[in-house]
Motif scaffolding. Structure first.
Motif, PDB file in Angstrom:
ATOM      1  N   TYR A  88       0.818  -1.213   0.000  1.00 26.52           N
ATOM      2  CA  TYR A  88       0.000   0.000   0.000  1.00 26.52           C
ATOM      3  C   TYR A  88       0.850   1.262   0.000  1.00 26.52           C
ATOM      4  O   TYR A  88       0.591   2.211  -0.740  1.00 26.52           O
ATOM      5  CB  TYR A  88      -0.915   0.006   1.229  1.00 26.52           C
ATOM      6  N   GLY A  89       1.883   1.278   0.868  1.00 26.87           N
ATOM      7  CA  GLY A  89       2.635   2.516   1.017  1.00 26.87           C
ATOM      8  C   GLY A  89       4.094   2.296   1.368  1.00 26.87           C
ATOM      9  O   GLY A  89       4.507   1.206   1.770  1.00 26.87           O
ATOM     10  N   SER A  90       4.873   3.359   1.221  1.00 27.17           N
ATOM     11  CA  SER A  90       6.288   3.363   1.574  1.00 27.17           C
ATOM     12  C   SER A  90       6.532   4.559   2.491  1.00 27.17           C
ATOM     13  O   SER A  90       6.309   5.700   2.097  1.00 27.17           O
ATOM     14  CB  SER A  90       7.152   3.459   0.313  1.00 27.17           C
ATOM     15  N   GLU A  91       6.983   4.274   3.703  1.00 24.89           N
ATOM     16  CA  GLU A  91       7.174   5.321   4.701  1.00 24.89           C
ATOM     17  C   GLU A  91       8.582   5.890   4.599  1.00 24.89           C
ATOM     18  O   GLU A  91       9.533   5.176   4.272  1.00 24.89           O
ATOM     19  CB  GLU A  91       6.932   4.719   6.099  1.00 24.89           C
ATOM     20  N   PHE A  92       8.715   7.184   4.868  1.00 25.14           N
ATOM     21  CA  PHE A  92      10.028   7.827   4.878  1.00 25.14           C
ATOM     22  C   PHE A  92      10.001   9.020   5.819  1.00 25.14           C
ATOM     23  O   PHE A  92       8.929   9.502   6.202  1.00 25.14           O
ATOM     24  CB  PHE A  92      10.464   8.238   3.467  1.00 25.14           C
ATOM     25  N   GLU A 129       9.613  13.620  -6.616  1.00 25.92           N
ATOM     26  CA  GLU A 129       9.746  13.429  -8.061  1.00 25.92           C
ATOM     27  C   GLU A 129       9.718  11.943  -8.413  1.00 25.92           C
ATOM     28  O   GLU A 129       9.060  11.531  -9.375  1.00 25.92           O
ATOM     29  CB  GLU A 129      11.050  14.062  -8.552  1.00 25.92           C
ATOM     30  N   ALA A 130      10.422  11.134  -7.612  1.00 27.28           N
ATOM     31  CA  ALA A 130      10.414   9.688  -7.842  1.00 27.28           C
ATOM     32  C   ALA A 130       9.036   9.101  -7.548  1.00 27.28           C
ATOM     33  O   ALA A 130       8.529   8.247  -8.290  1.00 27.28           O
ATOM     34  CB  ALA A 130      11.474   9.015  -6.968  1.00 27.28           C
ATOM     35  N   GLY A 131       8.412   9.574  -6.464  1.00 25.34           N
ATOM     36  CA  GLY A 131       7.106   9.057  -6.080  1.00 25.34           C
ATOM     37  C   GLY A 131       6.013   9.357  -7.089  1.00 25.34           C
ATOM     38  O   GLY A 131       5.094   8.559  -7.290  1.00 25.34           O
ATOM     39  N   LYS A 132       6.125  10.502  -7.724  1.00 24.42           N
ATOM     40  CA  LYS A 132       5.117  10.872  -8.726  1.00 24.42           C
ATOM     41  C   LYS A 132       5.104   9.892  -9.893  1.00 24.42           C
ATOM     42  O   LYS A 132       4.071   9.696 -10.545  1.00 24.42           O
ATOM     43  CB  LYS A 132       5.369  12.293  -9.228  1.00 24.42           C
ATOM     44  N   LYS A 133       6.232   9.248 -10.149  1.00 29.70           N
ATOM     45  CA  LYS A 133       6.322   8.260 -11.230  1.00 29.70           C
ATOM     46  C   LYS A 133       5.830   6.886 -10.773  1.00 29.70           C
ATOM     47  O   LYS A 133       5.784   5.945 -11.573  1.00 29.70           O
ATOM     48  CB  LYS A 133       7.770   8.151 -11.712  1.00 29.70           C
ATOM     49  N   LEU A 134       5.461   6.767  -9.505  1.00 30.92           N
ATOM     50  CA  LEU A 134       5.007   5.496  -8.926  1.00 30.92           C
ATOM     51  C   LEU A 134       3.637   5.705  -8.272  1.00 30.92           C
ATOM     52  O   LEU A 134       3.488   5.597  -7.053  1.00 30.92           O
ATOM     53  CB  LEU A 134       6.020   5.009  -7.888  1.00 30.92           C
ATOM     54  N   PRO A 135       2.615   6.007  -9.067  1.00 31.73           N
ATOM     55  CA  PRO A 135       1.329   6.419  -8.501  1.00 31.73           C
ATOM     56  C   PRO A 135       0.581   5.333  -7.727  1.00 31.73           C
ATOM     57  O   PRO A 135      -0.374   5.637  -7.015  1.00 31.73           O
ATOM     58  CB  PRO A 135       0.529   6.849  -9.744  1.00 31.73           C
ATOM     59  N   GLN A 139       1.425   4.655  -1.993  1.00 31.10           N
ATOM     60  CA  GLN A 139       1.233   5.850  -1.183  1.00 31.10           C
ATOM     61  C   GLN A 139       2.547   6.260  -0.535  1.00 31.10           C
ATOM     62  O   GLN A 139       3.335   5.414  -0.103  1.00 31.10           O
ATOM     63  CB  GLN A 139       0.181   5.613  -0.103  1.00 31.10           C
ATOM     64  N   LEU A 140       2.769   7.558  -0.443  1.00 35.31           N
ATOM     65  CA  LEU A 140       3.973   8.098   0.175  1.00 35.31           C
ATOM     66  C   LEU A 140       3.639   8.504   1.604  1.00 35.31           C
ATOM     67  O   LEU A 140       2.917   9.478   1.831  1.00 35.31           O
ATOM     68  CB  LEU A 140       4.482   9.297  -0.628  1.00 35.31           C
ATOM     69  N   VAL A 190       0.215  11.533  -0.933  1.00 37.26           N
ATOM     70  CA  VAL A 190       1.008  11.713   0.283  1.00 37.26           C
ATOM     71  C   VAL A 190       0.103  11.670   1.512  1.00 37.26           C
ATOM     72  O   VAL A 190      -0.941  12.321   1.554  1.00 37.26           O
ATOM     73  CB  VAL A 190       1.783  13.047   0.243  1.00 37.26           C
ATOM     74  N   GLU A 191       0.526  10.895   2.510  1.00 31.33           N
ATOM     75  CA  GLU A 191      -0.127  10.869   3.816  1.00 31.33           C
ATOM     76  C   GLU A 191       0.921  11.245   4.855  1.00 31.33           C
ATOM     77  O   GLU A 191       2.089  10.873   4.737  1.00 31.33           O
ATOM     78  CB  GLU A 191      -0.702   9.477   4.093  1.00 31.33           C
ATOM     79  N   TYR A 192       0.505  11.993   5.874  1.00 30.88           N
ATOM     80  CA  TYR A 192       1.451  12.546   6.837  1.00 30.88           C
ATOM     81  C   TYR A 192       1.364  11.844   8.188  1.00 30.88           C
ATOM     82  O   TYR A 192       0.268  11.500   8.653  1.00 30.88           O
ATOM     83  CB  TYR A 192       1.165  14.031   7.059  1.00 30.88           C
TER      84      TYR A 192
END
Length: 254
Positions: free
Chosen positions: A54-58, A108-114, A117-118, A151-153
């Motif tokens: 679902y998502g990748s946390e950073f 920028e990288a995340g936008k290419k991986l829709p 979730q970021l 993006v989720e915060y």
């Protein structure tokens, strides 16, 4: 017509319940255990997308001159990020050889991986002014990239959560500190809790309470299969883990 409407309502209710029951997986600091990856690297983000979680946390930190960089600790190679200009940090390397990414690089990288979730964690900073600045800068950048829905915060700082609720009220915003009931988090403007699994072992009722308040529930950082199963049985919405493939397999086999 009444019968048809009733059937449709029942179907919608069942769909909602099924959606709540389907726990999803978030790769903690990206899928960093994959070959060629590293924690909080762009490679880790790409590997998480390949794993179809679902998502990748950073994690993000603010440099002394106001650049948002992606790093978990508040220091790298002995340099305190908040006290160091970006120019002195920009060529530092992660364990996989990547340069220290900026938030701009990551978005920028995340936008290419829709399809992934970021999950953007803003780390607590030493002063409220720094926290307010990084919250404002981060939200502005997310909007500039058109990634408000991707993006989720999350944050351990309640001040940051409050600032996010003010700056981007339609976003998913979750509090991480694991120390207060869902209703108190919602009163501050956040719409999710993202708590350590030990908090839910002590307060399993918080999952149901949060759902009744319309809040999402994430749990971190769950790497043991037994603990994963406990959290899946509690119907948490998301599990954040360093073992995304194993967690996904457990969810699929529920």
């Amino acid at each position: 017509m009444k019968t048809r409407n009733l059937l449709m309502a029942c179907a919608c209710a069942l769909f909602t319940l099924a959606g709540q029951a389907q726990t999803q997986v978030i790769a903690h600091r990206g899928f960093w255990k994959a070959e060629g990856s590293a924690q909080n690297s762009i490679a880790g983000l790409k590997k998480a997308a390949e794993a179809k979680v679902y998502g990748s946390e950073f994690d993000v930190q603010l440099t002394a001159d106001g650049v948002v960089v992606v790093n978990h600790d508040d220091a790298i190679d002995g340099l305190v990020i908040g006290e160091t200009a970006y120019d002195k940090l920009k060529d530092l390397k992660l364990k996989n050889g990547e340069k220290l990414p900026t938030l701009a690089d990551y978005l920028e990288a995340g936008k290419k991986l829709p399809d992934v979730q970021l999950i953007l964690e803003i780390k607590p900073h030493k002063t409220k002014a720094q926290e307010d600045q990084i919250a404002e800068t981060t939200v502005k950048m997310v909007k500039e990239y058109g990634l408000e829905k991707q993006v989720e915060y999350i944050s351990f700082s309640m001040n940051i959560c409050e600032q996010l609720a003010r700056l981007t009220p339609k976003s998913e915003i979750a509090y991480l500190k694991s120390d207060i009931a869902p209703k108190d988090v919602k009163a501050k403007g956040a719409n999710g809790i993202d708590y350590h699994y030990k908090a839910f072992e002590k307060h399993p009722e918080w999952v149901k309470e949060a759902h009744e308040l319309g809040m999402k529930v994430n749990v971190w950082t769950v790497n043991n299969e037994k603990d994963m199963k406990k959290m899946i049985d509690l119907n948490v919405d998301y599990i954040t883990t360093d073992q995304p493939l194993e967690a996904a397999a457990l969810v699929a086999g529920k």
